[in-house]
Design a protein around this motif. Structure first.
Motif, PDB file in Angstrom:
ATOM      1  N   ALA A  57      64.381 -40.338  24.045  1.00 15.42           N
ATOM      2  CA  ALA A  57      63.229 -40.919  24.905  1.00 15.42           C
ATOM      3  C   ALA A  57      63.525 -39.829  26.051  1.00 15.42           C
ATOM      4  O   ALA A  57      62.371 -40.004  26.853  1.00 15.42           O
ATOM      5  CB  ALA A  57      64.166 -42.387  25.407  1.00 15.42           C
ATOM      6  N   ASP A  61      57.633 -33.804  25.000  1.00 18.92           N
ATOM      7  CA  ASP A  61      56.660 -33.991  23.804  1.00 18.92           C
ATOM      8  C   ASP A  61      57.063 -32.719  22.810  1.00 18.92           C
ATOM      9  O   ASP A  61      56.958 -33.110  21.567  1.00 18.92           O
ATOM     10  CB  ASP A  61      55.112 -34.313  24.132  1.00 18.92           C
ATOM     11  CG  ASP A  61      54.954 -35.719  25.073  1.00 18.92           C
ATOM     12  OD1 ASP A  61      55.874 -36.380  24.702  1.00 18.92           O
ATOM     13  OD2 ASP A  61      53.831 -35.751  25.394  1.00 18.92           O
ATOM     14  N   PHE A  64      60.222 -33.038  21.099  1.00 16.33           N
ATOM     15  CA  PHE A  64      60.071 -34.035  20.239  1.00 16.33           C
ATOM     16  C   PHE A  64      59.364 -33.888  18.793  1.00 16.33           C
ATOM     17  O   PHE A  64      60.015 -34.191  17.860  1.00 16.33           O
ATOM     18  CB  PHE A  64      59.572 -35.399  20.974  1.00 16.33           C
ATOM     19  CG  PHE A  64      59.608 -36.390  20.150  1.00 16.33           C
ATOM     20  CD1 PHE A  64      60.611 -37.447  19.867  1.00 16.33           C
ATOM     21  CD2 PHE A  64      58.141 -36.949  19.384  1.00 16.33           C
ATOM     22  CE1 PHE A  64      60.653 -38.395  19.190  1.00 16.33           C
ATOM     23  CE2 PHE A  64      58.190 -38.276  18.621  1.00 16.33           C
ATOM     24  CZ  PHE A  64      59.374 -38.616  18.389  1.00 16.33           C
ATOM     25  N   TYR A  65      58.163 -33.326  19.155  1.00 14.47           N
ATOM     26  CA  TYR A  65      57.259 -32.980  17.673  1.00 14.47           C
ATOM     27  C   TYR A  65      58.108 -31.821  16.959  1.00 14.47           C
ATOM     28  O   TYR A  65      58.126 -31.916  15.558  1.00 14.47           O
ATOM     29  CB  TYR A  65      56.007 -32.782  18.120  1.00 14.47           C
ATOM     30  CG  TYR A  65      55.297 -33.999  18.397  1.00 14.47           C
ATOM     31  CD1 TYR A  65      55.101 -34.969  17.608  1.00 14.47           C
ATOM     32  CD2 TYR A  65      54.792 -34.111  19.779  1.00 14.47           C
ATOM     33  CE1 TYR A  65      54.657 -36.190  18.024  1.00 14.47           C
ATOM     34  CE2 TYR A  65      54.117 -35.341  20.178  1.00 14.47           C
ATOM     35  CZ  TYR A  65      54.085 -36.309  19.294  1.00 14.47           C
ATOM     36  OH  TYR A  65      53.419 -37.623  19.550  1.00 14.47           O
ATOM     37  N   LEU A  97      58.550 -39.497  12.245  1.00 16.15           N
ATOM     38  CA  LEU A  97      57.918 -40.087  13.285  1.00 16.15           C
ATOM     39  C   LEU A  97      57.983 -41.650  13.392  1.00 16.15           C
ATOM     40  O   LEU A  97      58.385 -42.113  14.628  1.00 16.15           O
ATOM     41  CB  LEU A  97      56.352 -39.682  13.455  1.00 16.15           C
ATOM     42  CG  LEU A  97      55.707 -39.762  14.534  1.00 16.15           C
ATOM     43  CD1 LEU A  97      56.324 -39.089  15.809  1.00 16.15           C
ATOM     44  CD2 LEU A  97      54.267 -39.134  14.492  1.00 16.15           C
ATOM     45  N   ARG A 101      60.065 -42.853  16.637  1.00 12.71           N
ATOM     46  CA  ARG A 101      59.397 -43.801  17.909  1.00 12.71           C
ATOM     47  C   ARG A 101      59.889 -45.275  17.894  1.00 12.71           C
ATOM     48  O   ARG A 101      59.909 -45.704  18.916  1.00 12.71           O
ATOM     49  CB  ARG A 101      57.939 -43.898  17.453  1.00 12.71           C
ATOM     50  CG  ARG A 101      56.924 -42.738  17.798  1.00 12.71           C
ATOM     51  CD  ARG A 101      55.651 -42.976  17.194  1.00 12.71           C
ATOM     52  NE  ARG A 101      54.871 -41.717  17.822  1.00 12.71           N
ATOM     53  CZ  ARG A 101      53.531 -41.556  17.621  1.00 12.71           C
ATOM     54  NH1 ARG A 101      52.808 -42.514  16.758  1.00 12.71           N
ATOM     55  NH2 ARG A 101      52.619 -40.478  18.050  1.00 12.71           N
ATOM     56  N   VAL A 104      63.066 -44.951  19.806  1.00 12.85           N
ATOM     57  CA  VAL A 104      62.656 -44.871  21.138  1.00 12.85           C
ATOM     58  C   VAL A 104      62.564 -46.021  21.923  1.00 12.85           C
ATOM     59  O   VAL A 104      62.994 -46.370  23.155  1.00 12.85           O
ATOM     60  CB  VAL A 104      61.884 -43.656  21.529  1.00 12.85           C
ATOM     61  CG1 VAL A 104      61.467 -43.701  22.786  1.00 12.85           C
ATOM     62  CG2 VAL A 104      62.347 -42.302  20.920  1.00 12.85           C
ATOM     63  N   VAL A 105      61.604 -46.710  21.318  1.00 10.07           N
ATOM     64  CA  VAL A 105      61.119 -48.254  21.785  1.00 10.07           C
ATOM     65  C   VAL A 105      62.225 -49.251  21.937  1.00 10.07           C
ATOM     66  O   VAL A 105      62.208 -49.935  22.889  1.00 10.07           O
ATOM     67  CB  VAL A 105      59.963 -48.729  21.144  1.00 10.07           C
ATOM     68  CG1 VAL A 105      59.641 -50.157  21.338  1.00 10.07           C
ATOM     69  CG2 VAL A 105      58.547 -48.039  21.246  1.00 10.07           C
ATOM     70  N   TYR A 113      62.606 -52.403  10.961  1.00  7.20           N
ATOM     71  CA  TYR A 113      61.475 -51.709  11.531  1.00  7.20           C
ATOM     72  C   TYR A 113      60.130 -52.450  11.422  1.00  7.20           C
ATOM     73  O   TYR A 113      59.922 -53.190  10.158  1.00  7.20           O
ATOM     74  CB  TYR A 113      61.465 -50.277  10.806  1.00  7.20           C
ATOM     75  CG  TYR A 113      62.530 -49.457  11.269  1.00  7.20           C
ATOM     76  CD1 TYR A 113      62.345 -48.354  12.263  1.00  7.20           C
ATOM     77  CD2 TYR A 113      63.785 -49.468  10.505  1.00  7.20           C
ATOM     78  CE1 TYR A 113      63.307 -47.424  12.417  1.00  7.20           C
ATOM     79  CE2 TYR A 113      64.717 -48.628  10.884  1.00  7.20           C
ATOM     80  CZ  TYR A 113      64.552 -47.703  11.809  1.00  7.20           C
ATOM     81  OH  TYR A 113      65.495 -46.805  12.223  1.00  7.20           O
ATOM     82  N   THR A 119      50.948 -48.269  11.919  1.00 11.96           N
ATOM     83  CA  THR A 119      52.063 -47.589  12.180  1.00 11.96           C
ATOM     84  C   THR A 119      52.025 -46.516  11.021  1.00 11.96           C
ATOM     85  O   THR A 119      51.139 -46.595   9.813  1.00 11.96           O
ATOM     86  CB  THR A 119      53.373 -48.570  12.206  1.00 11.96           C
ATOM     87  OG1 THR A 119      53.432 -49.147  10.751  1.00 11.96           O
ATOM     88  CG2 THR A 119      53.552 -49.231  13.153  1.00 11.96           C
TER      89      THR A 119
END
Length: 129
Positions: A57, A61, A64-65, A97, A101, A104-105, A113, A119
């Motif tokens: 988190a 960016d 992260f990628y 990804l 994600r 992180v959320v 999930y 998504t």
């Protein structure tokens, strides 16, 4: 450099660094129990090999990628998904990804999930199919 995201059909193109090729990310479609088994293999691999979600988190960016690409490459080396399952690297990136994600959320590795029509992991196909 600011991250730029564009769309070409079902493929998402993510430009995250000037000196790197853009990432092509495709949704992974789970149509059968075997497809869900493949998804589970990649999800658990990402959970094992990745940073903890609270660290993810805080990542910039571009980093992260870059991590998405590194994990996708490691998964492809470990599983040979195209040869064994017919799953492309852009689809592996989609699973990676999707997993990162969601973590992180949630702030932790989720027990389950949530898969929707928007998504990078989807059940059954694309909307309108």
């Amino acid at each position: 450099m600011a991250v730029t995201i564009s769309q070409e059909g079902h493929v998402t193109i993510i430009k995250y660094a000037d000196n790197k090729r853009p990432l092509k990310v495709a949704p992974y479609i789970a149509r059968s129990a075997a497809d869900r088994g493949i998804l589970w293999e990649i999800l658990t691999f990402v959970e094992r090999e990745s940073n903890e979600p609270h660290h993810l988190a805080k990542m910039e960016d571009a980093k992260f990628y870059s991590l998405v690409e590194r994990l996708a490459t490691l998964a492809c080396r470990k599983f040979s998904p195209m040869t064994k399952w017919g799953v492309t690297k852009p689809e592996i990136r989609g699973i990676v990804l999707f997993t990162l994600r969601a973590a992180v959320v949630a702030g932790t590795w989720p027990e389950s999930y949530e898969v929707t029509s928007t998504t990078f992991v989807r059940n059954g196909g694309y909307p309108g199919e």
